[in-house]
Design a protein around this motif. Sequence first.
Motif, PDB file in Angstrom:
ATOM      1  N   THR B  44       0.835  -1.208   0.000  1.00  0.00           N
ATOM      2  CA  THR B  44       0.000   0.000   0.000  1.00  0.00           C
ATOM      3  C   THR B  44       0.866   1.253   0.000  1.00  0.00           C
ATOM      4  O   THR B  44       0.551   2.239  -0.684  1.00  0.00           O
ATOM      5  CB  THR B  44      -0.942   0.011   1.225  1.00  0.00           C
ATOM      6  N   VAL B  71      -8.966  -1.517   5.221  1.00  0.00           N
ATOM      7  CA  VAL B  71      -7.946  -0.584   5.702  1.00  0.00           C
ATOM      8  C   VAL B  71      -7.178   0.053   4.542  1.00  0.00           C
ATOM      9  O   VAL B  71      -6.976   1.275   4.499  1.00  0.00           O
ATOM     10  CB  VAL B  71      -6.958  -1.327   6.654  1.00  0.00           C
ATOM     11  N   ASP B  72      -6.758  -0.759   3.567  1.00  0.00           N
ATOM     12  CA  ASP B  72      -5.923  -0.245   2.487  1.00  0.00           C
ATOM     13  C   ASP B  72      -6.724   0.595   1.495  1.00  0.00           C
ATOM     14  O   ASP B  72      -6.257   1.642   1.050  1.00  0.00           O
ATOM     15  CB  ASP B  72      -5.227  -1.396   1.756  1.00  0.00           C
ATOM     16  N   LYS B  75      -7.131   4.066   2.656  1.00  0.00           N
ATOM     17  CA  LYS B  75      -5.937   4.908   2.504  1.00  0.00           C
ATOM     18  C   LYS B  75      -5.792   5.430   1.077  1.00  0.00           C
ATOM     19  O   LYS B  75      -5.267   6.510   0.845  1.00  0.00           O
ATOM     20  CB  LYS B  75      -4.674   4.100   2.847  1.00  0.00           C
TER      21      LYS B  75
END
Lengths: 229, 229
Positions: B44, B71-72, B75
């Motif tokens: 990531t 989560v990724d 981002k």
Amino acid sequence: MKRIEVIKNVLDANQSIADQNQRLLNKHQIFAVNIMSSPGAGKTSLILQTLAKLKNKLRTAVIEGDVASTVDSEKVKDKATAVVQITTRYMSENCTLIANMVSRALKSLPLDNIDLLLIENVGNLICPSEFALGEHKRVVITSLPEGDDKPTKYPMIFADADAVVINKVDLQNYVDFDVPSFRNNLVNLNPEVKIFEVSCKTGAGIDNWCSWLLHEMDAKAHQVTNKGG
Amino acid sequence: MKRIEVIKNVLDANQSIADQNQRLLNKHQIFAVNIMSSPGAGKTSLILQTLAKLKNKLRTAVIEGDVASTVDSEKVKDKATAVVQITTRYMSENCTLIANMVSRALKSLPLDNIDLLLIENVGNLICPSEFALGEHKRVVITSLPEGDDKPTKYPMIFADADAVVINKVDLQNYVDFDVPSFRNNLVNLNPEVKIFEVSCKTGAGIDNWCSWLLHEMDAKAHQVTNKGG
């Protein structure tokens, strides 16, 4: 659907062999620990620290699982009572140890001369969570440079762990890893888990880890004795 | 034997869907990169650095593969032209992206508005090496804290890589990683591989990595034009 059925059959067959392995280990009063982590988190380093710390107390054997190479067995071989290498590259499962591989490895170990068996699984946070090997405890190592979000991203392996070892705490000042947040996420997922902060490089925290291991072995020995009596 | 046959059938079927994906990508002049690594090596982070560096030059979409969590994607979402999350936890293959998952993801991307597609595979150095997705280039990230023995221990994924990115070079003084020895082992396994040393934390080396990416995209675009002409 055919593939899913096959996977279910494989897992059922694996559990039954894992149960056989555990019965054999119990018969010989061997305590077995399945050590799992990402590649490079420190499985071999934790095993080496454990062997050094417990060498006057226990006879410890190691099963080394790897996709390829004998790099880890070479490091361990002079320090353990016995070492068996399992190379998974050309096996039908190559991303994890399975019970059948461990069953074969047990045949070449001097079972009457072993107190503790450390099984280093293949470096992977996914596949090993699905396959029991016959172990008494499941341990996951995570390391600071990997980041603190691993329990959220790989929940299955962290949810099933008896203990989680946070390794490479010597790098605390150089990487972003929020230890309280990691602990919090992990305990939400797995309220019973034991957590150890260690550095396999400096030896910090290894005493606590080994005390837990000895305590669990002792508890298991009493449990077996009581059942036997 | 039944299981091995099933695996062969799965891999053959996967290759055929990967070929379809690549034809679709070529039709829309999209260059696709499959990014693989251990958990926490920096997939990531490399994607975020690449998006920042190329934002005025290219329209870049991201497919985020993860066992669990978004989560990724969170981002990346404001920085890419488009993002699709693939969560593998309850799929028949959970340890890697497979071509079929990418095929479905492509259906929800605005293909006419994308130049570059970065596919973040599941964090794993084993399973992703077996499954083509339709990508034009295969990139493996390794990071200094993981240790320099990874090409020896996970040879399949390193042997097939077009490029290997050595990340976290900012930790060089704090970990044992012999860069020349790593390079030597890697080149023995894969003589054609491109190697980049980067820090996704400081931005060091990102220019070289992005130049290579642009060069490869350019070479591919000419190849497609020439074939078409």
